[in-house]
Design an enzyme around this catalytic site. Structure first.
Site, PDB file in Angstrom:
ATOM      1  CB  CYS A 147      -0.160   6.595   8.048  1.00 60.71           C
ATOM      2  SG  CYS A 147       0.182   8.011   6.965  1.00 60.71           S
ATOM      3  CB  THR A 200      11.078   2.380  -2.845  1.00 64.95           C
ATOM      4  OG1 THR A 200      10.607   2.845  -1.590  1.00 64.95           O
ATOM      5  CG2 THR A 200      11.968   3.442  -3.463  1.00 64.95           C
ATOM      6  CB  SER A 209       5.424  13.635   3.721  1.00 68.83           C
ATOM      7  OG  SER A 209       4.396  13.957   4.651  1.00 68.83           O
ATOM      8  CB  SER A 211      -0.872  -0.021   1.249  1.00 63.55           C
ATOM      9  OG  SER A 211      -1.680   1.122   1.248  1.00 63.55           O
ATOM     10  CE  LYS A 226      -1.771   6.557  -0.176  1.00 66.04           C
ATOM     11  NZ  LYS A 226      -0.356   6.613   0.236  1.00 66.04           N
TER      12      LYS A 226
END
Ligand code: DHB
Length: 334
Positions: A153, A295, A90, A41, A65
């Site tokens: 998060c 990533t 962020s 996610s 997500k």
């Protein structure tokens, strides 16, 4: 005239079949996955077309997500910067709101099944327990296969990461685990002390948590550009989640520690710095039942899943491991 639904299905079958290989197939909470590798996610999983692309790819699952009650634009830009060995981000939970994902799920399922069944994992990241209860309850009644509750998060101003507050985590699990029979998992932040691994493992063991996902990005890191003398992202005074190669040893340690502290019935999904089959193999040795890629997926695109799966398969074949189970948690001590 071409039929886009048919074409999507065909490419989906091909992509999944390429990966249907006993050596790297796995299960999370008893749900079968055709390969060990799927998306985290994070990048490229917010919009319906992105999720459809995942459905038609070699990713072993479609992971959404993290969603919130209401749609969100996310944090101010620049909010993502690639770094030589990863990224800092962020994003601020940009998502369509949970109702949009609820509505989308049957369409996603339809596009990938019945020829190639691929699990859908929904990620929820409410701003309160009440938000998470609303969303988990709704997804319990949906066609999602697995529910990942994001307790980590780091990018919302004024909202601490739930996974660093052990009492809040326990109170939340008491209620979140009572809402239905679909498997629930937790996305955890990185821990850096054995006392924290032990405390969190003891909380998880009290509830029917089916899987954990370790680790989220290393929160609240700062990267400075010495030329401009400024932080390289805008939100939160430049503080953001560090991702990629930088965090792989932290991810491996978290997977290893939890695999030693939790019963084997709780699957562990490894995340953090996976961009090659070797990285995935290291997470497997540490005790992961599957891995997620963020990533590398952001940087390389959808092809990464097929490539990493093939690389892992070659490593396993060369080492004569015939299944994920044969190598899982087999880390040797020196
Ligand atoms: C975001 C970042 C995270 O690390 C996460 O787990 C969920 C959302 C974000 O900023 O959007």
């Amino acid at each position: 005239m071409s039929n886009p639904t048919h074409n999507e299905n065909t490419s989906s079958i091909e992509a999944v079949n390429r990966c249907v290989n006993k050596r790297i197939s796995t299960r999370i909470a008893q749900v079968p996955l055709a390969s060990f590798i799927f998306n985290a996610s994070g990048p490229r999983c917010t919009e319906e077309d992105e999720l459809n692309l995942l459905g038609a790819s070699a990713s072993a699952a479609i992971m959404t997500k993290s969603c919130t009650l209401e749609p969100r634009e996310g944090n101010a830009e620049p909010r993502y910067q690639a770094l030589p060995l990863g990224s800092i981000q962020s994003m601020g939970l940009h998502n369509l709101g949970y109702k949009a994902y609820l509505e989308m799920l049957p369409r996603l399922k339809q596009a990938i099944s019945p020829q190639a069944d691929k699990p859908i994992v929904v990620s929820v990241s409410g701003f309160s327990l009440a938000d998470n209860l609303t969303m988990v309850k709704a997804f319990q009644a949906s066609c999602a296969d697995l529910i990942e509750v994001n307790f980590s998060c780091p990018n919302i101003e004024g909202k601490a990461q739930v996974g660093y507050d052990f009492e809040q985590t326990e109170r939340a699990l008491e209620q979140l685990c009572q809402l239905g029979s679909k498997p629930i998992g937790l996305k955890l932040p990185p821990y850096f002390d054995f006392s924290h691994f032990i405390t969190m493992a003891n909380i998880i063991k009290k509830f029917p948590v089916s899987f954990i996902t370790c680790i989220n990005s290393v929160g609240n890191t700062l990267v400075i550009d010495p030329e401009t003398e400024s932080a390289i992202i805008k939100p939160k005074g430049g503080f953001g989640g560090l991702c990629g190669d930088y965090i792989k040893p932290i991810g491996l340690a978290n997977v290893r520690a939890f695999s030693q502290l939790l019963p084997s019935s709780i699957d562990i999904i490894g995340v953090g710095g996976i961009k090659t089959g070797t990285d995935a193999f290291e997470y497997l040795l540490a005790g992961a039942s599957a891995v997620q890629v963020a990533t590398c997926f952001e940087k390389e695109g959808i092809e990464c899943f097929d490539r990493i799966a093939k690389e892992l398969d070659s490593i396993m074949a060369a080492k004569q491991y015939s299944s994920i189970a044969a190598a899982k948690g087999k880390l040797k001590m020196i």
